[in-house]
Scaffold this motif. Structure first.
Motif, PDB file in Angstrom:
ATOM      1  N   VAL A 422       0.846  -1.205   0.000  1.00  0.00           N
ATOM      2  CA  VAL A 422       0.000   0.000   0.000  1.00  0.00           C
ATOM      3  C   VAL A 422       0.877   1.249   0.000  1.00  0.00           C
ATOM      4  CG1 VAL A 422      -1.920  -1.138   1.163  1.00  0.00           C
ATOM      5  CG2 VAL A 422      -0.195   0.060   2.524  1.00  0.00           C
ATOM      6  N   LYS A 423       0.295   2.349  -0.457  1.00  0.00           N
ATOM      7  CA  LYS A 423       1.006   3.633  -0.474  1.00  0.00           C
ATOM      8  C   LYS A 423       1.335   4.086   0.945  1.00  0.00           C
ATOM      9  CE  LYS A 423      -1.105   5.572  -4.632  1.00  0.00           C
ATOM     10  NZ  LYS A 423      -1.929   6.679  -5.148  1.00  0.00           N
ATOM     11  N   GLY A 424       2.283   5.005   1.033  1.00  0.00           N
ATOM     12  CA  GLY A 424       2.678   5.532   2.331  1.00  0.00           C
ATOM     13  C   GLY A 424       1.492   6.102   3.085  1.00  0.00           C
ATOM     14  N   ALA A 425       1.466   5.878   4.392  1.00  0.00           N
ATOM     15  CA  ALA A 425       0.388   6.438   5.200  1.00  0.00           C
ATOM     16  C   ALA A 425       0.933   6.733   6.588  1.00  0.00           C
ATOM     17  CB  ALA A 425      -0.775   5.464   5.310  1.00  0.00           C
ATOM     18  N   THR A 426       0.358   7.750   7.213  1.00  0.00           N
ATOM     19  CA  THR A 426       0.755   8.095   8.568  1.00  0.00           C
ATOM     20  C   THR A 426      -0.055   7.264   9.560  1.00  0.00           C
ATOM     21  OG1 THR A 426       1.544  10.304   8.062  1.00  0.00           O
ATOM     22  CG2 THR A 426       0.623   9.984  10.248  1.00  0.00           C
ATOM     23  N   LEU A 427       0.634   6.725  10.554  1.00  0.00           N
ATOM     24  CA  LEU A 427      -0.039   6.001  11.639  1.00  0.00           C
ATOM     25  C   LEU A 427      -0.083   6.936  12.840  1.00  0.00           C
ATOM     26  CD1 LEU A 427       0.681   3.734   9.670  1.00  0.00           C
ATOM     27  CD2 LEU A 427       1.361   2.336  11.592  1.00  0.00           C
ATOM     28  N   ILE A 428      -1.234   6.981  13.526  1.00  0.00           N
ATOM     29  CA  ILE A 428      -1.352   7.906  14.656  1.00  0.00           C
ATOM     30  C   ILE A 428      -1.923   7.188  15.868  1.00  0.00           C
ATOM     31  CG2 ILE A 428      -3.653   8.767  13.935  1.00  0.00           C
ATOM     32  CD1 ILE A 428      -2.624  11.587  14.930  1.00  0.00           C
ATOM     33  N   GLY A 429      -1.420   7.533  17.039  1.00  0.00           N
ATOM     34  CA  GLY A 429      -1.924   6.906  18.257  1.00  0.00           C
ATOM     35  C   GLY A 429      -1.552   7.718  19.473  1.00  0.00           C
TER      36      GLY A 429
ATOM     37  N   ARG B 257      15.917  15.778 -11.005  1.00  0.00           N
ATOM     38  CA  ARG B 257      16.025  14.377 -10.562  1.00  0.00           C
ATOM     39  C   ARG B 257      14.769  13.580 -10.901  1.00  0.00           C
ATOM     40  NH1 ARG B 257      18.400  16.359  -4.799  1.00  0.00           N
ATOM     41  NH2 ARG B 257      20.582  16.470  -5.442  1.00  0.00           N
ATOM     42  N   ARG B 258      13.797  14.206 -11.511  1.00  0.00           N
ATOM     43  CA  ARG B 258      12.501  13.603 -11.858  1.00  0.00           C
ATOM     44  C   ARG B 258      11.808  13.076 -10.604  1.00  0.00           C
ATOM     45  NH1 ARG B 258      11.851  13.241 -17.058  1.00  0.00           N
ATOM     46  NH2 ARG B 258      10.318  11.548 -17.014  1.00  0.00           N
ATOM     47  N   ALA B 259      12.023  13.770  -9.496  1.00  0.00           N
ATOM     48  CA  ALA B 259      11.463  13.337  -8.219  1.00  0.00           C
ATOM     49  C   ALA B 259      10.404  14.328  -7.745  1.00  0.00           C
ATOM     50  CB  ALA B 259      12.584  13.207  -7.189  1.00  0.00           C
ATOM     51  N   SER B 260       9.513  14.734  -8.651  1.00  0.00           N
ATOM     52  CA  SER B 260       8.526  15.743  -8.299  1.00  0.00           C
ATOM     53  C   SER B 260       7.203  15.484  -8.985  1.00  0.00           C
ATOM     54  CB  SER B 260       9.034  17.127  -8.711  1.00  0.00           C
ATOM     55  OG  SER B 260       7.964  18.050  -8.718  1.00  0.00           O
ATOM     56  N   PHE B 261       6.127  15.711  -8.245  1.00  0.00           N
ATOM     57  CA  PHE B 261       4.807  15.534  -8.853  1.00  0.00           C
ATOM     58  C   PHE B 261       4.448  16.711  -9.773  1.00  0.00           C
ATOM     59  CE2 PHE B 261       3.958  17.520  -4.728  1.00  0.00           C
ATOM     60  CZ  PHE B 261       3.080  18.541  -5.057  1.00  0.00           C
ATOM     61  N   LEU B 262       5.324  17.723  -9.836  1.00  0.00           N
ATOM     62  CA  LEU B 262       5.074  18.847 -10.751  1.00  0.00           C
ATOM     63  C   LEU B 262       5.890  18.738 -12.045  1.00  0.00           C
ATOM     64  CD1 LEU B 262       4.818  21.859  -8.255  1.00  0.00           C
ATOM     65  CD2 LEU B 262       2.979  20.575  -9.364  1.00  0.00           C
ATOM     66  N   LEU B 263       6.568  17.597 -12.227  1.00  0.00           N
ATOM     67  CA  LEU B 263       7.366  17.396 -13.433  1.00  0.00           C
ATOM     68  C   LEU B 263       6.473  17.506 -14.669  1.00  0.00           C
ATOM     69  CD1 LEU B 263      10.280  16.598 -14.172  1.00  0.00           C
ATOM     70  CD2 LEU B 263       9.518  14.234 -14.248  1.00  0.00           C
ATOM     71  N   ASP B 264       6.960  18.227 -15.697  1.00  0.00           N
ATOM     72  CA  ASP B 264       6.243  18.385 -16.975  1.00  0.00           C
ATOM     73  C   ASP B 264       4.889  19.071 -16.823  1.00  0.00           C
ATOM     74  OD1 ASP B 264       8.371  16.953 -18.121  1.00  0.00           O
ATOM     75  OD2 ASP B 264       7.357  15.036 -17.771  1.00  0.00           O
ATOM     76  N   ARG B 265       4.680  19.804 -15.754  1.00  0.00           N
ATOM     77  CA  ARG B 265       3.366  20.424 -15.546  1.00  0.00           C
ATOM     78  C   ARG B 265       3.382  21.936 -15.762  1.00  0.00           C
ATOM     79  NH1 ARG B 265      -0.758  16.686 -13.929  1.00  0.00           N
ATOM     80  NH2 ARG B 265       0.292  14.896 -13.022  1.00  0.00           N
ATOM     81  N   LEU B 266       4.534  22.486 -16.138  1.00  0.00           N
ATOM     82  CA  LEU B 266       4.609  23.932 -16.343  1.00  0.00           C
ATOM     83  C   LEU B 266       3.583  24.345 -17.413  1.00  0.00           C
ATOM     84  CD1 LEU B 266       6.389  26.102 -15.075  1.00  0.00           C
ATOM     85  CD2 LEU B 266       7.903  25.927 -17.033  1.00  0.00           C
ATOM     86  N   GLY B 267       2.817  25.403 -17.112  1.00  0.00           N
ATOM     87  CA  GLY B 267       1.817  25.871 -18.066  1.00  0.00           C
ATOM     88  C   GLY B 267       0.515  25.091 -18.032  1.00  0.00           C
ATOM     89  N   GLY B 372       3.933  15.350  11.827  1.00  0.00           N
ATOM     90  CA  GLY B 372       4.492  14.247  11.066  1.00  0.00           C
ATOM     91  C   GLY B 372       4.995  14.668   9.700  1.00  0.00           C
ATOM     92  N   PHE B 373       5.520  13.681   8.966  1.00  0.00           N
ATOM     93  CA  PHE B 373       6.257  13.969   7.733  1.00  0.00           C
ATOM     94  C   PHE B 373       5.666  13.203   6.551  1.00  0.00           C
ATOM     95  CE2 PHE B 373       8.931  14.453  11.423  1.00  0.00           C
ATOM     96  CZ  PHE B 373       9.484  15.708  11.228  1.00  0.00           C
ATOM     97  N   GLY B 374       4.371  12.936   6.580  1.00  0.00           N
ATOM     98  CA  GLY B 374       3.779  12.070   5.576  1.00  0.00           C
ATOM     99  C   GLY B 374       3.444  12.749   4.256  1.00  0.00           C
ATOM    100  N   VAL B 375       4.429  13.428   3.655  1.00  0.00           N
ATOM    101  CA  VAL B 375       4.214  14.037   2.345  1.00  0.00           C
ATOM    102  C   VAL B 375       5.232  13.448   1.380  1.00  0.00           C
ATOM    103  CG1 VAL B 375       4.059  16.194   1.047  1.00  0.00           C
ATOM    104  CG2 VAL B 375       3.491  16.173   3.484  1.00  0.00           C
ATOM    105  N   ASN B 376       4.763  12.831   0.308  1.00  0.00           N
ATOM    106  CA  ASN B 376       5.641  12.246  -0.700  1.00  0.00           C
ATOM    107  C   ASN B 376       5.766  13.239  -1.856  1.00  0.00           C
ATOM    108  OD1 ASN B 376       6.692  10.815  -2.904  1.00  0.00           O
ATOM    109  ND2 ASN B 376       5.822   8.880  -2.199  1.00  0.00           N
ATOM    110  N   ASP B 381       1.429  12.265  -2.737  1.00  0.00           N
ATOM    111  CA  ASP B 381       0.593  11.593  -1.728  1.00  0.00           C
ATOM    112  C   ASP B 381       0.807  12.246  -0.366  1.00  0.00           C
ATOM    113  OD1 ASP B 381      -0.521   9.846  -3.529  1.00  0.00           O
ATOM    114  OD2 ASP B 381       1.011   8.305  -3.220  1.00  0.00           O
ATOM    115  N   TYR B 382      -0.308  12.451   0.335  1.00  0.00           N
ATOM    116  CA  TYR B 382      -0.305  13.284   1.535  1.00  0.00           C
ATOM    117  C   TYR B 382      -1.062  12.573   2.643  1.00  0.00           C
ATOM    118  CZ  TYR B 382      -0.952  17.577   4.290  1.00  0.00           C
ATOM    119  OH  TYR B 382      -0.930  18.528   5.267  1.00  0.00           O
ATOM    120  N   SER B 383      -0.449  12.425   3.817  1.00  0.00           N
ATOM    121  CA  SER B 383      -1.118  11.815   4.973  1.00  0.00           C
ATOM    122  C   SER B 383      -0.421  12.319   6.227  1.00  0.00           C
ATOM    123  CB  SER B 383      -1.024  10.279   4.873  1.00  0.00           C
ATOM    124  OG  SER B 383      -1.431   9.672   6.084  1.00  0.00           O
TER     125      SER B 383
END
Lengths: 482, 444
Positions: A422-429, B257-267, B372-376, B381-383
């Motif tokens: 599964v994709k990355g997800a934050t676990l909270i507790g 580095r092609r490590a961005s979700f904004l790659l090729d999105r200019l404009g 937390g740091f759940g941003v890819n 992807d964001y959590s």
């Protein structure tokens, strides 16, 4: 740079800055201790080298030197701290004047000796310190890593590999009248792979190190394992499905998932938060705060580990501190200030990022000893849940006990079997609640590879974690699949 | 005088065989004081300097830095950097910017306070007043992590081996406080702050204290909610963090580095039409303002997103050349050489008041803190862990904790359904209240 590891810290600072032990004692004795409960002078010299490969070649190389001195005076709950990057007797005396100003109005009862245990250790003397290794060998290693990541899977489009080496020489003149030094090597190899397939891109990162020499990465072709792991993670995530959302059973794999302990209990058991009564664990000493399967230990004395220290940054020898024993809270991690104010023993956990900061209670290597269960059995015991084996960072709110940590490699568990990634997800507790719901502990304790860096109040220090496979009943998983 | 020091270091690099070099010198002095439960806790005085250097040997380069500015140490750093540059691989994109592009006159952006220095006692008193207001404002405030006052004066000098040397000075003043509220055995901490270029720009310490206390008190009784897909309203502080994530994906190194979700999105359209995001380095007395970037290039106002369309990336000279583009003058210096950073990054305000935005939500979450740091940054992807208040029929009801908010940043920016009028440049990145149509809140 070779002189660093070969000299004793005492003679290093005496030779380079004309600061002998007797001069340090004069700064301490004459200027600080007359008015303070405790005081110290901390000298630091740090060299750091980083080599980075991307696009198949090492195009970035850097070397850094930083030096400085911090002078501290403590009076009651007060701390006066002054630091300078220009190490000279005159600057130290000026710093001492600034530091002691805080103590001027406080009443003093003379130096309160804080008992400390034992003598300094010798945990990481290296035959060949990181800076003595030939640059050509390091460049060669990075090129081999690049080749191994790309060979691992054709979907890899980019490799970023970095090798860092650091050596810190410290000398601490303490109020108890002794001067103690340390030479701390730290190396790390980090590998990042970017993989692409049908317009989808993913990232995998792996690495490790410790207070070890360059050859550490060659042993058992460790570098190749790091390279393959980075590629495997990136490619695996290309087919990851949305993570589930909601409360469910979570199984954590061994090793780095020990970040759970660091966030869920470690910070909450640092002396400062407990003295101030702002920790969710404050006032719970001797009480049951976790399942009886849970023991948690902070150990700064494991040879060559990233979080280990011969002495902490206040000159106290590190130790092995049991924090939770069979579910019962039995210990805090202490620096000198909080130990003195709480009438406890300094545990060798007084750490600072550099001379630019006063020390505070911090973790070293924090882990849970092995239990008795077969890890396979633990997974088989789960009807529906999440199996998480690798994590990014974590964070905790000390006061309400809520912690998060973000899975970077995780799978669904369905009917006792590990199924899709599964994709990355934050676990909270909540720390105490989550620890009380640990229902199985595996016999497969693993320490992490040596990648942890902990941040607290703006200060970063290297740390380690360790964990066997464990099962937590009911933890909230922050995915998007409802 | 230290401009001369930097120039002489660069001259030595050239004498050692470097084809060109540039350097950055930061000298700062800082003071901070913290107070807890009315008593002085920590006072820190600091004086630091750091010289960083980038050396080119043809198309190969290396970087070095030192805080030891003694003649012999500087000589050694230069020699080491020059010899390192001889072992790194050639890179066709390496090199200094075109000298014709360097800034000519340095504009005065009013970044330094010129009022007389205050005594340590007066500064400590500011922290004390801030904390006292927090402690007194509500009976459920029972404890405190303390209040802090700090100030910092920094001088930045940039120079190249081709004879360019310019500098500027900034000051920063700040206060912050973290009170703890208690009710029925539950403890909640929150905090508030004020930061400014000028001493007089700091908000009333007592008002900062009262805001912090109100934030902590409103969290008392927090609980989890049931997992649901609902509208989420981010307060200005948490909305600003979404901009930081977006800026990271728009930065040159992530892109090449092609490590961005904004790659090729200019404009292309990456956000709802109401979304315009600018990075303006020239705001007078702005916390992120700078007259030139870390490569001596004049800064400007960059429109990152214009009415939902990605208008610009954030580039330094190297990443721009790698991408076949021109630098947007966003170079920042760190010890390892050059990176990219924003200046004053902000999402332009809309017309709605925060309560109108909340009022438009039947059931949803108002977010006031994220952890937390759940941003890819590669996928968007964001959590993240969230704290806030539950919205029921357009009204804020009970406090919420131990939940996550999850989605994907690209989808979240496209799903912006409301933008508040409440933009305030409290920090170098700022946003108004932001309402996102749909995200997954995970709880029970």
């Amino acid at each position: 740079m070779t002189e660093l590891a070969r000299t004793r810290p005492e003679s290093f600072f005496a030779d380079r800055f004309n600061l002998t032990e007797s001069l340090l004692a004069r700064v301490l004795g004459g200027n600080l201790l007359a008015r303070a409960d405790d005081a110290d002078v901390y000298l630091e010299y740090r060299v750091n080298e980083e080599l980075q490969l991307e696009d198949g070649a090492v195009k970035k190389a850097s070397r850094h030197v930083s030096q400085g001195a911090g002078v501290r005076a403590l009076s009651g709950t007060r701390t006066g701290y002054a630091h300078t990057d220009d190490i000279s007797l005159q600057n130290l005396e000026e710093a001492a004047r600034q530091a002691r100003a805080i103590a001027d109005r406080a009443s003093t009862s003379g130096v309160v000796a804080v008992p400390s245990r034992g003598r300094p250790h010798d945990l990481y003397t290296l035959a060949e310190p990181p800076f003595e290794t030939d640059l050509a060998k390091k460049l060669e290693l990075l090129r081999k890593v690049d080749g191994a990541v790309r060979a691992a899977d054709p979907r890899v489009t980019q490799v970023i590999a970095s090798l860092t080496g650091e050596e810190v020489v410290t000398l601490i003149a303490t109020a108890s009248g002794w001067t103690v030094g340390d030479v701390r090597p730290l190396t790390r190899l980090n590998v990042t792979a970017i993989a692409e397939e049908r317009g989808r891109r993913e990232i995998g990162t792996y690495g490790g190190g410790g207070r070890v020499a360059f050859d550490f990465f060659l042993e058992d072709e460790r570098w190749r394992r790091f390279a393959r792991e980075a590629a495997r993670q990136a490619v695996l995530k290309l087919r990851a499905v949305d993570a589930p959302a909601g409360t469910m059973t979570v199984v954590l794999g061994p090793g780095w998932p020990g970040i759970l302990l660091h966030e869920a209990v470690g910070h909450g058991l640092e002396g400062d938060f407990n003295r101030k009564g702002t920790s969710a664990f404050a006032g719970r000493m001797g009480q049951k705060v976790a399942s009886e399967l849970v023991t948690v230990i902070d150990d700064g004395t494991i040879p060559n580990r990233r979080g280990s220290l011969n002495v902490d940054d206040e000159g106290t020898p590190t130790g092995r501190t049991v924090l939770i024993e069979k579910g019962v809270l039995v210990g805090y991690m202490q620096d000198r200030l909080n130990a003195r104010l709480m009438g406890m023993v300094a545990t060798g956990n007084g750490r600072r990022e550099s001379y630019a900061y006063p020390p505070m209670p911090r973790m070293t290597n924090t882990f849970m000893p092995a239990g008795e269960d077969d890890p396979e059995d633990i997974i088989r015991s789960v009807k529906r849940g999440l199996y998480a084996v690798s994590f990014g960072g974590g964070q905790v709110d000390i006061t309400n006990g809520k912690f998060v940590f973000s899975a970077s490699e995780a799978y669904l568990v369905e009917d006792g079997r590990v199924t899709v990634p599964v994709k990355g997800a934050t676990l909270i507790g909540n720390g105490p609640e989550a620890l009380s719901r640990i229902s199985r502990v595996g016999r497969d304790l693993k320490l992490d590879e040596g990648v942890g860096t902990c941040g607290k109040e703006g200060q970063s220090v290297p740390v380690g974690v360790g964990l066997p496979t464990i099962r937590i009943d009911d933890l909230t998983v922050g995915g998007t699949a409802v | 005088m230290n401009m001369d020091l930097l120039v002489s270091v660069l001259a030595r690099a050239v004498a050692q065989g470097a084809t060109e070099a540039d350097g950055y010198l930061v000298e700062d002095s800082a003071f901070s004081a913290s107070v807890r439960l009315g008593d002085l806790e920590t006072v820190t005085h600091a004086r630091d300097a750091r010289l960083s250097l980038r050396v080119f040997a043809g198309r190969a380069s290396a970087a070095a830095s030192t805080s030891d500015l003694s003649r012999e140490s500087l000589a050694r750093v230069v020699d080491e950097a020059t010899s390192l540059a001889n072992v790194t691989a050639d890179d066709p994109h390496a090199g200094l910017p075109d000298p014709a592009d360097l800034i000519k006159g340095v504009p005065d952006l009013d970044l330094a306070d010129t009022s007389p220095e205050e005594t340590p006692e007066a500064k400590i008193e500011v922290a004390r007043r801030c904390e006292a207001a927090a402690l007194e404002s509500d009976p459920s405030i029972t404890n405190s992590e303390g209040a802090e006052y700090y100030d910092r004066r920094a001088r930045y000098v940039y120079a190249t081996s081709q004879g360019f040397a310019r500098g500027y000075t900034t000051t920063t003043f700040g206060i912050s406080v973290s009170p703890v509220a208690t009710r029925n055995g539950q403890m909640q901490r929150d905090s508030w702050y004020s930061t400014a270029r000028k001493r007089g720009g700091i908000e009333d310490p007592a008002a900062v204290g009262r805001t912090a206390a109100a934030r902590a008190v409103r969290r008392l009784g927090a609980r989890k909610v049931k997992t649901a897909e609902v509208p989420v309203v981010f307060d200005p502080e948490t909305a600003a963090s979404l901009l930081r994530s977006l800026a990271g994906a728009a930065s040159g190194p992530s892109l090449y580095r092609r490590a961005s979700f904004l790659l090729d999105r200019l404009g292309t359209k990456i956000a709802a039409p109401a979304v315009t995001i600018v990075d303006d380095a020239l705001i007078p007395a702005g916390l992120g303002s700078r007259p030139f970037d870390g490569e001596g290039l004049p800064t400007a106002r960059t429109v990152l997103v214009r009415e939902g369309v990605l208008g610009s990336y954030l580039l330094d000279t190297y990443s721009a050349r790698k991408l076949g583009m021109a630098s947007t003058h966003h170079a920042a210096r760190d010890g390892n050489g050059v990176s990219v950073s924003t200046s004053n990054l902000m999402l332009l305000p809309g017309r709605a008041t925060p309560s109108e935005l909340i009022g438009s939500v039947r059931r949803g979450l108002y977010v006031t803190e994220l952890i937390g740091f759940g941003v890819n940054g590669v996928t968007g992807d964001y959590s993240r862990g969230a704290v806030g208040l539950w919205i029921e029929n357009g009204e804020l009801t009970y406090p919420v904790e131990e939940v996550t908010v999850a989605g994907n940043l690209l989808e979240m920016f496209q799903a912006v359904e409301g933008i508040g009028a409440d933009l305030v440049l409290r920090d170098r990145t700022a946003a108004p209240t932001l309402m996102i149509g749909r995200m997954v809140v995970a709880g029970n």
